[in-house]
Write an enzyme that holds these catalytic residues in place. Structure first.
Site, PDB file in Angstrom:
ATOM      1  CD  GLU A 144      -2.983   1.198   2.250  1.00 54.05           C
ATOM      2  OE1 GLU A 144      -2.669   0.703   3.342  1.00 54.05           O
ATOM      3  OE2 GLU A 144      -4.056   1.749   2.040  1.00 54.05           O
ATOM      4  N   GLY A 278       3.086   1.888  10.855  1.00 55.15           N
ATOM      5  CA  GLY A 278       2.868   1.213  12.128  1.00 55.15           C
ATOM      6  C   GLY A 278       2.481  -0.233  11.888  1.00 55.15           C
ATOM      7  CB  ALA A 279       0.160  -2.307  11.726  1.00 58.52           C
ATOM      8  CG  MET A 280       0.077  -3.291   4.907  1.00 58.49           C
ATOM      9  SD  MET A 280      -0.898  -1.843   4.369  1.00 58.49           S
ATOM     10  CE  MET A 280      -2.067  -2.660   3.262  1.00 58.49           C
ATOM     11  CD  GLU A 281      -5.016  -1.988   5.619  1.00 57.79           C
ATOM     12  OE1 GLU A 281      -4.051  -1.628   6.319  1.00 57.79           O
ATOM     13  OE2 GLU A 281      -5.639  -1.217   4.867  1.00 57.79           O
ATOM     14  CD  GLU A 315      -3.294  -2.303  10.600  1.00 56.44           C
ATOM     15  OE1 GLU A 315      -3.723  -2.553   9.453  1.00 56.44           O
ATOM     16  OE2 GLU A 315      -2.894  -1.165  10.944  1.00 56.44           O
TER      17      GLU A 315
END
Ligand SMILES: [Zn+2]
Length: 872
Positions: A144, A278-281, A315
């Site tokens: 993304e 921070g994070a990726m879904e 997420e």
């Protein structure tokens, strides 16, 4: 996605900024092609940082054509064919596109495209990239928004959903994780390799594909029949228990909430050593920065556990809202991120009701309203075409503001009605795409309320309303609204010459349709023409933002305001008191009130039992110290803090076994505030705790440890610096390491500040963290000058180390200064050193510096007056 955790400037939430320093003029694909299935085989060489790929794309051509255009970046094509017809390839690197030319036209209908290619495992934390530890290399992905095209030639737009078969050819000793479960693992095709084949994915967008290669180890569990694992590098598996518990709880909660079972056969959550966001879904394969998922379930600080709780909840909400149903295009990114931001609080508050997530959300909301009052703010829905424009959308408006608007709408329609609207929206677009209109039309239908009018007014107009309430007359109260801005009309400090603001249309005629929920008396819709609202006549006071869920500023007639303050501690909820403080603070910033009025309210709430209320008070007093006070004023203000809050802290006593978590949090807030105000007893305690840490003793209260070390570092010498550096370089706990890194930035002796700056650009700091050190040092009055000089002198090194979003983060951090001279200096530096995807960030930073200078000039006399009346 969850953006990297920033730093909180007291009173003004940081802008969690954009990603991307590239400046490609990429446009949308020409269309006429519908991809249906990708079969990918990827063979990476982790030692040489490159990979080979072969793919078959099954697609449907709408009409005969001898050309197909798809996305590709940093890809070297070896061969392209359909059947036995070879194609030639022309690359458009600026647009990140490749056009395949066939000698004879392909007929309309199904086409199987065969592509062989090579790519690089880059070190920029995007696409297919290398992550390294001291022991080995990992091959991981982050696609993304527009980086799947760096890993495989693709129709890399969210609406072009397809199914995917991923096969990975990797070293014998290695393992791999992808979106779906492994269906086959066979040795070969050559000696020393094995091939892992993953199950076919459901129909999904390219940006949600992921694969991770290395020696990850996992802790496994199960919820609602779905196997869940939390994975990390082998040395950190012990820190995965907490996130696994969270994920198990969330999965069951969401299965029920959405009324749709989690759609895949497994779910993995994986901590990656080098990770930009921070994070990726990624569907079924969520990736995280280590600090966002790894935490010691017993010894971790409450803040660290809360952070993991909300990030996992965020997420996982995306697995339905974003992955299963995806916005048609990036202009509606807010629909993904606003929803996940709203949902993370909702789920977290259900899982851990005592952790006060609602109060945190109220404090965030107030910070976002402050940010949204700037000239350089933007509407939630915004056109974005190029990767640079798309990446600049990942800001606090898409996350925090959109989340606040959704919060307001849910509060108004009611939780259950809203949930039915969410279910109707998802049910109508499974495995497909949708727009914002689809969402609010579903909500309008299920609720029978004008959700569309409310959402449209908040989604399409920048900024937020100030709703003014008059004196009660019987059962009626006069109401009016206007755009709330935190600057006077004259502009004073003259930021008008910056492009962003000079071309902005006049916004005085902006009006909103706002659900106003009156405490104890239900919700009314205040539309552009509304002049009165009915209310209870007998209530002892009138408060127009029940539960603080409304996204607006409110002002009251004098007597009404006095009644609210008189009843604040007894009758308002903690979130409402946080909102009240936020409104008073904002009015001061807008020159509609004085710093003295804010301080009066702050002291009226000094004995508040809620830690977030106390933080809202003490954080803003610190901001007054740095942004309004002179050195002399600050000394006097600190004396007031010590006098007023010292006894409150003393009355709390030391840490007790099994004390309530909010009690510990309150002690932490007071400890930090008194430490910042140089309270001798707190500083002595901080020193003692720091010694304890260095001698390896367990802390009685781990929550105040971070602050204790930082406060001690502020007066620390080289010997302490060396000891802290040992902690930084040896600890395995990512959160503890981050706290130690942060404490490094608190040293004030210039040679030690220099060491930290040199360290920040060295190979000993991951590029994902380098910008954080600069940001923290720019944010502190004592170090910002030296950090800024170093940045300017070493910009080439810093840029060389930069990840796609670092540049924008630094532009944002430079907004911490507070004088017209500094504003001009920052403006001219970044004019000469252009940072891509940071246009709006720069405009905001410059405005913030100018506004600070203006605030200081306007409020310093009021501060002196107040200190003269309230000083010892
Ligand atoms: Zn997200």
């Amino acid at each position: 996605m969850k953006v990297a955790r920033g730093w909180l400037a007291a009173g003004a939430i940081c802008l969690l900024a954009a990603m991307g320093t590239w400046n490609a003029d990429a446009q949308r694909l020409p269309g006429g092609v519908r991809p249906e299935h990708y079969a990918l085989t990827i063979a990476p060489d982790l030692a040489k940082a490159r990979f080979e790929g072969s793919e078959r794309i099954d697609l449907v051509l709408e009409k005969p054509s001898n050309e197909i255009t798809l996305n590709a970046a940093e890809i070297e094509f070896e061969s392209v064919r359909v059947g036995d017809a070879d194609a030639t390839v022309t690359l458009d690197t600026a647009r990140e596109q490749a056009t395949l030319h066939f000698a004879r036209p392909l007929s309309a209908g199904p086409v199987a495209l065969q592509i062989a290619y090579r790519g690089v495992l880059n070190d920029k934390l995007r696409g297919f990239y290398l992550s390294k530890t001291k022991l080995r290399n990992y091959g991981v992905t982050q696609f993304e928004s527009t980086d799947a095209r760096r890993a495989f030639p693709s129709f890399d737009e969210p609406a072009l959903k397809a199914t995917f078969d991923v096969s990975l050819v990797i070293d014998s000793g290695d393992t791999a994780i992808s979106n779906t479960q492994i269906v086959r693992d066979t040795s070969g095709p050559e000696a020393g390799k094995h091939t892992i084949v993953f199950a076919t994915t459901p129909k999904m967008s390219t940006y949600l594909v992921a694969w991770l290669i290395g020696d990850f180890q996992c802790r496994a569990g199960k919820a609602d029949g779905v196997p869940i694992r939390v994975c990390a590098t082998p040395d950190k598996v012990e820190l995965t228990k907490f996130a696994l518990d969270a994920a198990k709880w969330d999965l069951k909660y969401y299965d029920k909430y959405f009324g749709i079972k989690y759609p895949l056969k497994k779910l993995d959550l994986v901590a990656i050593p080098d990770f930009e966001a921070g994070a990726m879904e990624n569907f079924g394969c969520i990736t995280f920065r280590e600090t966002e998922v790894l935490v010691d379930a017993k010894l971790g600080t409450l803040n660290a556990r809360k952070e993991v709780t909300t990030t996992v909840a965020h997420e996982m909400a995306h697995q339905w809202f974003g992955d299963l149903v995806t916005p048609q295009w990036w202009d509606n990114l807010w629909l993904n991120e606003g929803f996940a931001t709203w949902m993370e609080t909702k789920a977290a508050a259900q899982w851990k009701p005592k952790w006060e997530f609602e109060q945190d959300a109220a404090a965030d909301r107030s910070g976002i309203l402050d940010e949204d009052a700037a000239r350089a703010t933007r509407p939630i829905r915004q056109r974005a075409e190029t990767p640079g424009e798309i990446n600049e959308l990942f800001d606090n408006i898409a996350y925090g503001k959109a989340g606040a608007v959704i919060t307001m709408v849910e509060h108004w329609t009611g939780e259950e009605t809203f949930r039915r609207g969410v279910q109707a929206y998802l049910g109508a677009h499974l495995y497909s795409n949708a727009t914002a209109e689809d969402f609010w039309n579903a909500q309008t239908r299920t609720s029978g309320l004008a959700v569309d009018a409310v959402m449209r007014s908040f989604i399409e107009q920048p900024g937020a309303p100030e709703v003014r309430f008059g004196q009660r007359q019987g059962g009626e109260i006069a109401v009016s609204q206007k755009l709330f801005t935190d600057h006077t009309a004259s502009g004073g400090t003259g930021v008008a010459h910056f492009k962003q603001t000079s071309t902005a249309p006049a916004r005085d005629n902006e009006r909103w349709t706002v659900p106003v929920c009156i405490k104890g008396s239900g919700c009314k819709l205040v539309a552009p023409g509304t002049t009165t609202v009915g209310t209870e006549t007998k209530a002892p006071f009138f408060f127009a933002n029940a539960d603080d869920k409304g996204y607006f500023r409110s002002t009251y007639a004098k007597a009404e305001y006095a009644a609210i303050v008189a009843n604040a501690e007894t009758s308002l909820s903690p979130a409402e008191r946080i909102g009240l403080l936020g409104d008073r603070w904002a009015l001061m910033r807008a020159d509609e009130g004085t710093v003295g009025e804010f301080l009066d309210l702050a002291l009226a709430l000094k004995q508040d039992s809620d830690p977030t209320v106390t933080e809202s008070v003490t954080g803003r007093i610190q901001a007054i110290g740095t942004r309004i006070a002179s050195d002399d004023d600050r000394e006097r203000l600190n004396a007031v803090v010590r006098r007023e809050f010292g006894p409150v802290y003393a009355a709390m006593g030391g840490p007790r076994r099994r004390e309530k978590e909010d009690h510990a949090e309150l002690r932490q807030a007071l400890f930090e505030a008194l430490g910042e105000a140089r309270d001798p007893q707190v500083l002595a305690e901080a020193q003692r705790l720091t010694e304890q840490l260095f001698s390896g003793q367990k802390a009685a209260d781990p929550n105040i440890m971070d602050a204790a070390v930082a406060l001690t570092a502020a007066k620390g010498d080289a010997a302490m610096y060396d000891r802290l550096m040992v902690v930084v370089t040896t600890t395995k706990d990512p959160d503890f390491r981050e706290a130690a890194l942060r404490a490094l930035t608190w040293f004030q002796l210039p040679p030690l500040v220099e060491r930290t700056l040199e360290f920040a650009v060295s190979d000993n700091v991951r590029s994902q963290d380098s910008w954080l050190l600069f940001a923290w040092m720019l944010d502190r009055r004592e170090t910002q000058e030296q950090a800024w000089k170093f940045m300017r002198d070493h910009w080439d090194e810093i840029e060389g180390k930069a990840t796609p979003s670092s540049g924008a983060h630094l532009v944002e951090a430079a907004g911490a200064f507070c004088s017209v001279e500094k504003r001009d200096e920052v403006a001219s530096f970044f004019a000469a050193h252009h940072v891509g995807s940071a246009e709006r960030t720069l405009a905001k930073s410059l405005e913030r510096i100018g506004d600070c200078a203006q605030l200081r000039a306007a409020q310093q006399p009021h501060l002196r007056e107040w200190l003269a009346a309230h000083g010892s």
